[in-house]
Design a protein around this motif. Sequence first.
Motif, PDB file in Angstrom:
ATOM      1  N   VAL A 201      88.564  32.792  -0.122  1.00 25.68           N
ATOM      2  CA  VAL A 201      87.293  33.011   0.583  1.00 25.68           C
ATOM      3  C   VAL A 201      87.538  34.466   1.387  1.00 25.68           C
ATOM      4  O   VAL A 201      86.745  35.114   1.303  1.00 25.68           O
ATOM      5  CB  VAL A 201      87.185  31.969   1.428  1.00 25.68           C
ATOM      6  CG1 VAL A 201      85.897  32.399   2.617  1.00 25.68           C
ATOM      7  CG2 VAL A 201      86.577  30.559   0.750  1.00 25.68           C
ATOM      8  N   LYS A 202      88.867  34.677   1.943  1.00 27.36           N
ATOM      9  CA  LYS A 202      89.104  35.635   2.700  1.00 27.36           C
ATOM     10  C   LYS A 202      89.126  36.893   1.805  1.00 27.36           C
ATOM     11  O   LYS A 202      88.377  37.999   2.119  1.00 27.36           O
ATOM     12  CB  LYS A 202      90.516  35.755   3.166  1.00 27.36           C
ATOM     13  CG  LYS A 202      90.612  34.483   4.479  1.00 27.36           C
ATOM     14  CD  LYS A 202      91.818  34.440   4.946  1.00 27.36           C
ATOM     15  CE  LYS A 202      92.094  33.514   6.217  1.00 27.36           C
ATOM     16  NZ  LYS A 202      93.260  33.294   6.685  1.00 27.36           N
ATOM     17  N   GLN A 203      89.832  36.931   0.614  1.00 32.53           N
ATOM     18  CA  GLN A 203      89.616  38.192  -0.379  1.00 32.53           C
ATOM     19  C   GLN A 203      88.324  38.313  -0.899  1.00 32.53           C
ATOM     20  O   GLN A 203      87.931  39.599  -1.123  1.00 32.53           O
ATOM     21  CB  GLN A 203      90.616  37.664  -1.512  1.00 32.53           C
ATOM     22  CG  GLN A 203      92.120  37.735  -0.929  1.00 32.53           C
ATOM     23  CD  GLN A 203      92.430  39.175  -0.362  1.00 32.53           C
ATOM     24  OE1 GLN A 203      92.217  40.175  -0.814  1.00 32.53           O
ATOM     25  NE2 GLN A 203      93.334  38.947   0.724  1.00 32.53           N
ATOM     26  N   THR A 204      87.381  37.473  -1.177  1.00 33.48           N
ATOM     27  CA  THR A 204      86.189  37.577  -1.729  1.00 33.48           C
ATOM     28  C   THR A 204      85.269  38.049  -0.502  1.00 33.48           C
ATOM     29  O   THR A 204      84.682  39.193  -0.974  1.00 33.48           O
ATOM     30  CB  THR A 204      85.743  36.133  -2.241  1.00 33.48           C
ATOM     31  OG1 THR A 204      86.554  35.702  -3.195  1.00 33.48           O
ATOM     32  CG2 THR A 204      84.267  36.598  -2.763  1.00 33.48           C
ATOM     33  N   ALA A 205      85.417  37.654   0.564  1.00 37.57           N
ATOM     34  CA  ALA A 205      84.658  38.069   1.722  1.00 37.57           C
ATOM     35  C   ALA A 205      85.097  39.576   2.056  1.00 37.57           C
ATOM     36  O   ALA A 205      84.153  40.501   2.534  1.00 37.57           O
ATOM     37  CB  ALA A 205      84.620  37.300   2.754  1.00 37.57           C
ATOM     38  N   ALA A 206      86.246  40.063   1.697  1.00 38.21           N
ATOM     39  CA  ALA A 206      86.754  41.264   1.898  1.00 38.21           C
ATOM     40  C   ALA A 206      86.189  42.313   0.846  1.00 38.21           C
ATOM     41  O   ALA A 206      86.267  43.627   1.295  1.00 38.21           O
ATOM     42  CB  ALA A 206      88.342  41.357   1.928  1.00 38.21           C
ATOM     43  N   ILE A 207      85.493  41.775   0.026  1.00 41.41           N
ATOM     44  CA  ILE A 207      84.954  42.944  -1.024  1.00 41.41           C
ATOM     45  C   ILE A 207      83.782  43.994   0.071  1.00 41.41           C
ATOM     46  O   ILE A 207      82.839  43.033   0.545  1.00 41.41           O
ATOM     47  CB  ILE A 207      84.394  42.234  -2.120  1.00 41.41           C
ATOM     48  CG1 ILE A 207      85.428  41.472  -2.819  1.00 41.41           C
ATOM     49  CG2 ILE A 207      83.773  43.254  -3.108  1.00 41.41           C
ATOM     50  CD1 ILE A 207      85.012  40.946  -4.148  1.00 41.41           C
ATOM     51  N   SER A 208      83.903  45.127  -0.287  1.00 38.12           N
ATOM     52  CA  SER A 208      82.849  45.925   0.515  1.00 38.12           C
ATOM     53  C   SER A 208      81.142  45.589   0.418  1.00 38.12           C
ATOM     54  O   SER A 208      80.583  45.532   1.253  1.00 38.12           O
ATOM     55  CB  SER A 208      83.059  47.307   0.176  1.00 38.12           C
ATOM     56  OG  SER A 208      82.874  47.596  -1.188  1.00 38.12           O
ATOM     57  N   ALA A 209      80.903  45.258  -0.729  1.00 38.14           N
ATOM     58  CA  ALA A 209      79.460  44.841  -1.301  1.00 38.14           C
ATOM     59  C   ALA A 209      79.223  43.392  -0.712  1.00 38.14           C
ATOM     60  O   ALA A 209      78.080  43.175  -0.815  1.00 38.14           O
ATOM     61  CB  ALA A 209      79.400  45.077  -2.755  1.00 38.14           C
ATOM     62  N   VAL A 210      80.088  42.713  -0.641  1.00 38.63           N
ATOM     63  CA  VAL A 210      79.755  41.271  -0.015  1.00 38.63           C
ATOM     64  C   VAL A 210      79.230  41.214   1.280  1.00 38.63           C
ATOM     65  O   VAL A 210      79.840  41.601   2.277  1.00 38.63           O
ATOM     66  CB  VAL A 210      80.905  40.260  -0.205  1.00 38.63           C
ATOM     67  CG1 VAL A 210      80.816  38.932   0.187  1.00 38.63           C
ATOM     68  CG2 VAL A 210      81.436  40.292  -1.885  1.00 38.63           C
ATOM     69  N   THR A 211      77.881  40.383   1.337  1.00 39.90           N
ATOM     70  CA  THR A 211      77.462  40.278   2.649  1.00 39.90           C
ATOM     71  C   THR A 211      77.788  38.849   3.237  1.00 39.90           C
ATOM     72  O   THR A 211      77.691  38.692   4.466  1.00 39.90           O
ATOM     73  CB  THR A 211      75.914  40.436   2.672  1.00 39.90           C
ATOM     74  OG1 THR A 211      75.401  39.641   1.626  1.00 39.90           O
ATOM     75  CG2 THR A 211      75.739  41.944   2.293  1.00 39.90           C
ATOM     76  N   SER A 212      77.783  37.902   2.545  1.00 38.76           N
ATOM     77  CA  SER A 212      78.027  36.400   3.052  1.00 38.76           C
ATOM     78  C   SER A 212      78.850  35.926   1.663  1.00 38.76           C
ATOM     79  O   SER A 212      78.659  35.948   0.623  1.00 38.76           O
ATOM     80  CB  SER A 212      76.785  35.759   3.073  1.00 38.76           C
ATOM     81  OG  SER A 212      76.221  35.694   1.969  1.00 38.76           O
ATOM     82  N   CYS A 213      79.875  34.696   1.989  1.00 35.06           N
ATOM     83  CA  CYS A 213      80.905  34.364   1.259  1.00 35.06           C
ATOM     84  C   CYS A 213      81.046  32.928   1.705  1.00 35.06           C
ATOM     85  O   CYS A 213      81.318  32.503   3.009  1.00 35.06           O
ATOM     86  CB  CYS A 213      81.969  35.081   1.014  1.00 35.06           C
ATOM     87  SG  CYS A 213      83.093  33.972  -0.213  1.00 35.06           S
TER      88      CYS A 213
END
Length: 224
Positions: A201-213
């Motif tokens: 979850v942390k690495q996915t949320a760290a993607i610049s284009a991601v607004t919510s995870c």
Amino acid sequence: MSFKDIFKNSFLQGFSRFDMSPTTIIVAMTISCLFAIYIFFAYRLLTKKTFYSKTFNISLAAVTVITTSIIITIQSSVVISLGMVGALSIVRFRTAVKEPMDLAFLFWAISTGIICGAGLAEIACVLAFVLTIAIFALDKIPVGKAPLILMVSGQGYDLEDAVILEVKKYCKYFTVKSRSLSNNRTDLVIEVRTKDAGPLVKQTAAISAVTSCSLLSHDGEVTY
């Protein structure tokens, strides 16, 4: 008097009444109440708390006692039993049973009521013992762990490639269940199996284009 009248009177006189002593009736109803209380506590302890319904549990105990009284009444008179069959045939249960275990407990309550009404308390006792052990033992058998649901929202139509890249780092098995694209926005629903839920979850949320995870777990059925 015709043969038809003689046969009718003989049938009604011979089979219309089966006298049960008050002591027998009281004993049967008392045993039924004891089993009803046992089923009440068994359902409370064995069922999942998420699906527990107190009103349904109370109805199980009531069904046991009611069924016993019906069986006792049927034994007392053939005529009454035929009329009761017709009366009960108009009953319709419109409440859907959502949990399969609720259906099992419902049949248990009805069966116990019938057995107690027939005066076979030993069978009801064996049934309660065997069924309790079986349910408890089967519930403890480990089953496959349900997958997690990863929900990701963000900007850009290329977001899926970046998310899948991160998912592959932490998951050997995953499936994209849903993808929605609209107004340069991407929404993904991915079924994943991983032991590293937090880092994922942390690495996915760290993607610049991601607004919510979000990563969700569920207690539903496991598909192999």
